[in-house]
Design a protein around this motif. Sequence first.
Motif, PDB file in Angstrom:
ATOM      1  N   GLU A 151      -1.997  -4.110   8.007  1.00  0.00           N
ATOM      2  CA  GLU A 151      -0.561  -4.396   8.074  1.00  0.00           C
ATOM      3  C   GLU A 151      -0.156  -5.306   6.919  1.00  0.00           C
ATOM      4  OE1 GLU A 151       2.083  -7.288  10.852  1.00  0.00           O
ATOM      5  OE2 GLU A 151       1.010  -5.711  11.933  1.00  0.00           O
ATOM      6  N   ASP A 207      -0.093  -3.239   3.703  1.00  0.00           N
ATOM      7  CA  ASP A 207       1.103  -2.401   3.604  1.00  0.00           C
ATOM      8  C   ASP A 207       2.340  -3.220   3.248  1.00  0.00           C
ATOM      9  OD1 ASP A 207      -0.392  -0.196   4.260  1.00  0.00           O
ATOM     10  OD2 ASP A 207       0.147  -0.208   6.385  1.00  0.00           O
ATOM     11  N   SER A 250       0.830  -1.198   0.000  1.00  0.00           N
ATOM     12  CA  SER A 250       0.000   0.000   0.000  1.00  0.00           C
ATOM     13  C   SER A 250       0.868   1.252   0.000  1.00  0.00           C
ATOM     14  CB  SER A 250      -0.906   0.009   1.230  1.00  0.00           C
ATOM     15  OG  SER A 250      -1.544   1.253   1.357  1.00  0.00           O
ATOM     16  N   ASN A 251       0.399   2.255  -0.753  1.00  0.00           N
ATOM     17  CA  ASN A 251       1.099   3.537  -0.790  1.00  0.00           C
ATOM     18  C   ASN A 251       0.344   4.612  -0.019  1.00  0.00           C
ATOM     19  OD1 ASN A 251       3.215   2.644  -2.474  1.00  0.00           O
ATOM     20  ND2 ASN A 251       1.823   2.712  -4.228  1.00  0.00           N
ATOM     21  N   GLY A 252      -0.473   4.187   0.973  1.00  0.00           N
ATOM     22  CA  GLY A 252      -1.209   5.161   1.771  1.00  0.00           C
ATOM     23  C   GLY A 252      -2.502   5.565   1.097  1.00  0.00           C
ATOM     24  N   ALA A 253      -3.069   6.701   1.554  1.00  0.00           N
ATOM     25  CA  ALA A 253      -4.384   7.126   1.105  1.00  0.00           C
ATOM     26  C   ALA A 253      -4.435   7.383  -0.400  1.00  0.00           C
ATOM     27  CB  ALA A 253      -4.814   8.378   1.864  1.00  0.00           C
ATOM     28  N   ASP A 263     -10.113   4.626   8.249  1.00  0.00           N
ATOM     29  CA  ASP A 263      -8.650   4.651   8.333  1.00  0.00           C
ATOM     30  C   ASP A 263      -8.103   5.724   7.388  1.00  0.00           C
ATOM     31  OD1 ASP A 263      -6.150   2.955   9.311  1.00  0.00           O
ATOM     32  OD2 ASP A 263      -5.835   3.499   7.202  1.00  0.00           O
ATOM     33  N   LYS A 264      -7.282   6.620   7.932  1.00  0.00           N
ATOM     34  CA  LYS A 264      -6.813   7.771   7.160  1.00  0.00           C
ATOM     35  C   LYS A 264      -5.678   7.430   6.195  1.00  0.00           C
ATOM     36  CE  LYS A 264      -8.004  11.108  10.814  1.00  0.00           C
ATOM     37  NZ  LYS A 264      -9.386  11.093  10.370  1.00  0.00           N
ATOM     38  N   ASP A 265      -5.091   6.261   6.342  1.00  0.00           N
ATOM     39  CA  ASP A 265      -3.921   5.929   5.531  1.00  0.00           C
ATOM     40  C   ASP A 265      -4.240   5.003   4.363  1.00  0.00           C
ATOM     41  OD1 ASP A 265      -2.214   7.429   7.180  1.00  0.00           O
ATOM     42  OD2 ASP A 265      -2.095   5.773   8.619  1.00  0.00           O
ATOM     43  N   HIS A 266      -5.511   4.626   4.210  1.00  0.00           N
ATOM     44  CA  HIS A 266      -5.852   3.688   3.145  1.00  0.00           C
ATOM     45  C   HIS A 266      -7.197   4.079   2.522  1.00  0.00           C
ATOM     46  CE1 HIS A 266      -3.209   1.488   5.908  1.00  0.00           C
ATOM     47  NE2 HIS A 266      -2.771   0.836   4.856  1.00  0.00           N
ATOM     48  N   ARG A 267      -7.315   3.860   1.221  1.00  0.00           N
ATOM     49  CA  ARG A 267      -8.611   4.007   0.547  1.00  0.00           C
ATOM     50  C   ARG A 267      -9.247   2.629   0.474  1.00  0.00           C
ATOM     51  NH1 ARG A 267      -9.299   5.289  -4.491  1.00  0.00           N
ATOM     52  NH2 ARG A 267      -7.208   4.735  -5.236  1.00  0.00           N
TER      53      ARG A 267
END
Length: 475
Positions: A403, A406, A15-18, A44-48
Motif C-alpha cells: 500500500e 502504491d 507503483s504502476n502495477g506489475a 503478488d500479481k500487481d507488483h514486480r
Amino acid sequence: MGGARPATMGRMPPSNGAGGAELRVAVVGSGPAGFYAAEHLLTDKDHRVRVDMFERLTTPWGLVRSGVAPDHPKLKSVSRIYERTATQPGFRMFGNVELGSDVTHEDLAEHYHAVVYAVGAQTDRRSGIPGEDLPGSWAATDFVGWYNGHPDYRDLVFDLSCERAVVIGNGNVAMDVARMLCLTRDELAVTDVSDHALEVLAEHRIREIVVLGRRGPEQAAFTTPELRELGELSDADVAVDPTDLEIDPESREQAPDQTAQRNLEVLRGYAARPSAGKRRRIVLRFLVSPVEIHGESRVESLTVVRNRLVRGDDGSLRARATDRTETIECGLVMRAIGYSGVPLPGVPFDTGRGVIPNSCGRVLGTGGEIPGVYVTGWIKRGPTGVIGTNKKCAQETVDALLEDADAGRLPAPSVDDAETFEARLRERQPRLVTYAGWEAIDRHEKALGEPRGRPRVKLTRTEDLLRVAAGELED
C-alpha cells in the motif's frame, strides 16, 4: 530515532502495477515469518518484487529447524512451503550474515526500497526468583536449542543425573521439554535429534518430571494434541491430582473455550487413569508458582506457592499467591515461561514488551512511522500463536508495505544496483551462504541420516556447516 532514513532521500514513485519499476525488499530473518513475508511479496500479481533474505545462521527455517521437537516431523514439513518460495524468480538468501557487523540497517536502507524485520523472539523470559542462576537451573530455550542441534547451544552440558526435574510453564514448550525427557532410545533414534543429545537423553536418570502451571487447567496455554501426546508415551505415566481439576468459581463465570474443554477432558482422563508402572512419570500441577530455588553449589530443591484465581480490572483471571507453600526436592529446573525479542542495531525497540514498536507492521519511531521499515512475526506481535499464525501476520505487513509502495511513500534507494550490494556484502563476509549452499547442507544431512533410518543427521558446528555449503566437505 534509529532506523529513520535521511530526510533528503527521494521517494519511490507510486507503483504502476506489475509492469512498473521493480520493488526491492530486504527480509531479515529466515524463519516462518520471514518466508511467509517473502511468499506474499513474490506472488503478488500487481507488483514486480525482488526479495533478498538475510540470516545470521548458516541454515534457514528458524524455529522449524531449531525449535520444533524432533518427534514432530509433520510440523517440520511446513518447510516444503518455504522451499517453493525460494524457487520463485527474484528470491535470494544470504546466510551467515549478522546484522550490525556484516551488514547494518543503514546499508539495507541504502540499497532497498523496504526492509522487513522477521527475527523472532531470540531470548527467554526470566522468572526473577532467588536461586535462578544456580547450576541446574536452565531456560527451556537452551535445552530446546541443545537437543535440536542449534550451533549456539550444542556445547552446553546438561546434568540429568538427578531423579526429579521441574518444568515451569504450561505451554507447548513445557510439554515438549517434559516429553523429550521421557522418550526412549528407540523413540529418539528415528528422529533428527542431535547426536550429542541423543546419547544423553537416552541414558539419563530422571524418573519424575513435575510441570507447574501458575493458573488453572482452563487457562493452560498448551494445545490438546500436545497434552494428549503425553499419555501415548511408551515409558512414562501421567499423573494429575483430581483436586487440581476442581475449577475455582471465579473461572466459572465465563464458559471455557473449546480448547480448554478438550484439555479438561484429557486431564480428567489422566486423573482417573491408574499407574501402569512405567519407568518415568510426568506430574501435571496447576495453580502453583515458583518462589525460590535452593542449593549450595547447584539446584537441590524448589519452593512453590499455592495460588488462587482473582479477576482483574480488565476482566482477566490472574494468579494471586496464598500463604500455602511447599518445597519440591529436585536437581533440575527448566523455565518455559515464554520468549522475548532483543534490540537490533539501528532499529527502535520496546523493552517493556520485547518487540519492535509498530502499527500493522509499519515500524514506529519517536516521530511516527518510519518510511520503508516493517516488521513481522514474534518480533512484531510478541511470542504468541503457532507456526501458521505467522502467515496472516506477514500478510498484514506485506499489505501495508505494498500500500505504501502504491502511494509513493517508500524511500528510493540511493544505490540503484542490487549486484553492487552483493559484492560489498561478500567483501565483508567472504563465507556468505547462499540458498544453494543451504541445499548442499540439506542434502548432506539427509545422506548421513538415510543409512540410519533417520530423516537427517544435523551438522551442529558452524565450521562444518560452512564447509559443506562451500563444497569443501563431502558426504
